[in-house]
Design a protein around this motif. Sequence first.
Motif, PDB file in Angstrom:
ATOM      1  N   LEU A 136     -12.665 -17.065  64.217  1.00 24.58           N
ATOM      2  CA  LEU A 136     -13.332 -16.167  63.337  1.00 24.58           C
ATOM      3  C   LEU A 136     -13.003 -15.915  62.257  1.00 24.58           C
ATOM      4  O   LEU A 136     -12.346 -14.107  62.051  1.00 24.58           O
ATOM      5  N   LEU A 137     -12.189 -15.668  60.869  1.00 24.38           N
ATOM      6  CA  LEU A 137     -11.346 -15.428  59.944  1.00 24.38           C
ATOM      7  C   LEU A 137     -11.437 -13.924  59.668  1.00 24.38           C
ATOM      8  O   LEU A 137     -11.609 -13.191  59.167  1.00 24.38           O
ATOM      9  N   ILE A 142      -9.429 -14.407  67.708  1.00 21.31           N
ATOM     10  CA  ILE A 142      -9.942 -15.517  67.930  1.00 21.31           C
ATOM     11  C   ILE A 142     -10.855 -15.228  69.557  1.00 21.31           C
ATOM     12  O   ILE A 142     -10.267 -14.665  70.076  1.00 21.31           O
ATOM     13  N   GLN A 143     -10.908 -16.096  69.959  1.00 20.90           N
ATOM     14  CA  GLN A 143     -12.517 -16.152  71.105  1.00 20.90           C
ATOM     15  C   GLN A 143     -11.973 -17.774  71.912  1.00 20.90           C
ATOM     16  O   GLN A 143     -11.827 -18.590  71.349  1.00 20.90           O
ATOM     17  N   PHE A 144     -11.666 -17.534  73.032  1.00 24.28           N
ATOM     18  CA  PHE A 144     -11.756 -18.716  74.165  1.00 24.28           C
ATOM     19  C   PHE A 144     -12.407 -18.338  75.375  1.00 24.28           C
ATOM     20  O   PHE A 144     -12.399 -17.149  75.495  1.00 24.28           O
ATOM     21  N   PRO A 145     -12.704 -19.433  76.008  1.00 27.82           N
ATOM     22  CA  PRO A 145     -13.752 -18.986  77.047  1.00 27.82           C
ATOM     23  C   PRO A 145     -12.544 -18.660  78.254  1.00 27.82           C
ATOM     24  O   PRO A 145     -11.454 -19.679  77.939  1.00 27.82           O
ATOM     25  N   THR A 146     -13.139 -18.083  79.732  1.00 27.45           N
ATOM     26  CA  THR A 146     -12.079 -18.253  80.253  1.00 27.45           C
ATOM     27  C   THR A 146     -12.657 -18.189  82.089  1.00 27.45           C
ATOM     28  O   THR A 146     -13.447 -17.887  81.808  1.00 27.45           O
ATOM     29  N   PRO A 147     -11.986 -18.174  83.106  1.00 24.59           N
ATOM     30  CA  PRO A 147     -13.009 -18.301  84.557  1.00 24.59           C
ATOM     31  C   PRO A 147     -13.389 -16.606  84.476  1.00 24.59           C
ATOM     32  O   PRO A 147     -14.586 -16.354  85.222  1.00 24.59           O
ATOM     33  N   GLY A 149     -14.758 -14.787  81.895  1.00 25.69           N
ATOM     34  CA  GLY A 149     -15.500 -14.367  81.065  1.00 25.69           C
ATOM     35  C   GLY A 149     -14.295 -14.613  79.840  1.00 25.69           C
ATOM     36  O   GLY A 149     -13.878 -15.427  79.500  1.00 25.69           O
ATOM     37  N   VAL A 150     -15.456 -14.179  78.274  1.00 28.24           N
ATOM     38  CA  VAL A 150     -14.615 -14.760  76.908  1.00 28.24           C
ATOM     39  C   VAL A 150     -13.385 -13.706  76.924  1.00 28.24           C
ATOM     40  O   VAL A 150     -13.574 -12.782  76.908  1.00 28.24           O
ATOM     41  N   GLY A 151     -12.116 -14.507  76.608  1.00 27.05           N
ATOM     42  CA  GLY A 151     -11.267 -13.667  75.721  1.00 27.05           C
ATOM     43  C   GLY A 151     -10.659 -13.732  74.219  1.00 27.05           C
ATOM     44  O   GLY A 151     -11.674 -14.625  73.724  1.00 27.05           O
ATOM     45  N   GLU A 152     -10.079 -12.721  74.294  1.00 33.13           N
ATOM     46  CA  GLU A 152      -9.751 -12.494  72.611  1.00 33.13           C
ATOM     47  C   GLU A 152      -8.879 -11.948  72.371  1.00 33.13           C
ATOM     48  O   GLU A 152      -7.857 -11.381  73.092  1.00 33.13           O
ATOM     49  N   VAL A 153      -8.231 -12.361  71.777  1.00 28.47           N
ATOM     50  CA  VAL A 153      -7.167 -12.180  70.318  1.00 28.47           C
ATOM     51  C   VAL A 153      -7.566 -11.161  69.162  1.00 28.47           C
ATOM     52  O   VAL A 153      -7.832 -12.336  68.187  1.00 28.47           O
ATOM     53  N   LYS A 154      -6.947  -9.788  68.775  1.00 26.08           N
ATOM     54  CA  LYS A 154      -7.170  -9.278  67.832  1.00 26.08           C
ATOM     55  C   LYS A 154      -6.157  -9.815  67.251  1.00 26.08           C
ATOM     56  O   LYS A 154      -4.614  -9.679  66.918  1.00 26.08           O
ATOM     57  N   GLU A 155      -5.954  -9.584  65.462  1.00 23.89           N
ATOM     58  CA  GLU A 155      -5.486  -9.695  64.666  1.00 23.89           C
ATOM     59  C   GLU A 155      -4.500  -8.380  64.122  1.00 23.89           C
ATOM     60  O   GLU A 155      -5.519  -7.424  64.400  1.00 23.89           O
ATOM     61  N   ASN A 156      -3.248  -8.505  63.989  1.00 21.60           N
ATOM     62  CA  ASN A 156      -2.393  -6.950  63.280  1.00 21.60           C
ATOM     63  C   ASN A 156      -2.268  -7.144  61.989  1.00 21.60           C
ATOM     64  O   ASN A 156      -1.587  -8.156  61.418  1.00 21.60           O
ATOM     65  N   ARG A 157      -3.477  -6.292  61.138  1.00 22.88           N
ATOM     66  CA  ARG A 157      -3.242  -6.696  59.162  1.00 22.88           C
ATOM     67  C   ARG A 157      -1.609  -5.995  59.007  1.00 22.88           C
ATOM     68  O   ARG A 157      -0.995  -7.023  58.634  1.00 22.88           O
ATOM     69  N   GLU A 158      -1.402  -5.184  59.147  1.00 23.05           N
ATOM     70  CA  GLU A 158       0.386  -4.781  58.891  1.00 23.05           C
ATOM     71  C   GLU A 158       0.137  -5.883  59.145  1.00 23.05           C
ATOM     72  O   GLU A 158       2.121  -6.263  58.585  1.00 23.05           O
ATOM     73  N   LEU A 159       0.989  -6.324  60.617  1.00 23.27           N
ATOM     74  CA  LEU A 159       2.132  -7.729  60.464  1.00 23.27           C
ATOM     75  C   LEU A 159       1.538  -9.434  58.967  1.00 23.27           C
ATOM     76  O   LEU A 159       2.492  -9.901  58.412  1.00 23.27           O
ATOM     77  N   VAL A 160      -0.041  -8.737  58.806  1.00 21.34           N
ATOM     78  CA  VAL A 160      -0.160 -10.066  57.972  1.00 21.34           C
ATOM     79  C   VAL A 160       0.359  -9.304  56.466  1.00 21.34           C
ATOM     80  O   VAL A 160       0.851 -10.656  55.835  1.00 21.34           O
ATOM     81  N   ASP A 161       0.673  -8.189  56.600  1.00 18.00           N
ATOM     82  CA  ASP A 161       1.117  -7.053  55.331  1.00 18.00           C
ATOM     83  C   ASP A 161       2.488  -8.065  55.092  1.00 18.00           C
ATOM     84  O   ASP A 161       2.854  -8.168  54.107  1.00 18.00           O
TER      85      ASP A 161
END
Length: 301
Positions: A136-137, A142-147, A149-161
């Motif tokens: 979800l931009l 991004i979220q994904f299921p794991t045994p 619970g729900v795993g998540e990886v957040k974006e790094n805004r500085e890397l985008v710039d």
Amino acid sequence: MEIGDFKRPRDYQLSFNQKEADPHPYTGVLVISLPIAEVTIPKILVDTGSALNILFNNTLKWMGISANFLRPYSNMVLGLSGALTSAKGLIKLKVESGLTPRQVKKNSEFLVFDTPSPYDAVMGQPLIFSLKAVELLYHYSIQFPTPYGVGEVKENRELVDTCQLKAYGPRLCNLLGVHMAHVWDSELSSLDQRIKIEGEKLVEELEGVQVCADDLSKELKIGRKLQLPIRSEIVAFLRQNLNVFVGDHRDMRGIDPKTTCHKLQVDPSVRSKQQKRRSLNPEKYEALNKEVQKLLHSSFL
């Protein structure tokens, strides 16, 4: 917002709420960091439109992985530029997504390209589907299921710039997913004027030369810095071949229908119908009438 259920040891809902949204949203891309082959890769572009997972050759060298581990890949790949590109090879690596205990480890194949890129790797559809991940931009995660619970990886805004600065250059003021050049109407007053972009220089200064003795309004542009002998030859050549230039509709009389012809695809078996006349305001009607009169005068109609 709730997005689907996934069957695992337990059923978990992948959901995003307004509290998780970035307080300063912007239009951009999703760039995350993930460990690949136990090496944290900082700039991974999440691209749901890519049919492949991509790893760039410089990243592979930085990871300390020899090219000897690459398997041959004979197919050509169609890139975003529309050109066919060949890959150096194919390699399967372990990707770790999320933090313990809500973490998923997957072995995924990457195509390796020896091309410059502001990103280290691209997470394409194969890896996204294997994780059963949802992007979800607006929430930059991004979220994904794991045994567990729900795993998540957040974006790094500085890397985008940083990535977009490398991709599009420091001259851009606003780094957006879609870049638009704003041109004022005053700059479009003459089609012969070249628009000067900030930070750029004009390729060549131009000057107008009169090429028709009978009509002094006919003018063509040539380079201002041309040497006199070359300038004279070019002007003479333009005057000799003036018939190939069009100044207005009157210069286009007598076009051979074999060259160009407008034809209406009308089925003679269908009964013709007359469209009702639509009323126009006086200003539009006057402008339309002037254009029609020009075409009639030039025998275009």
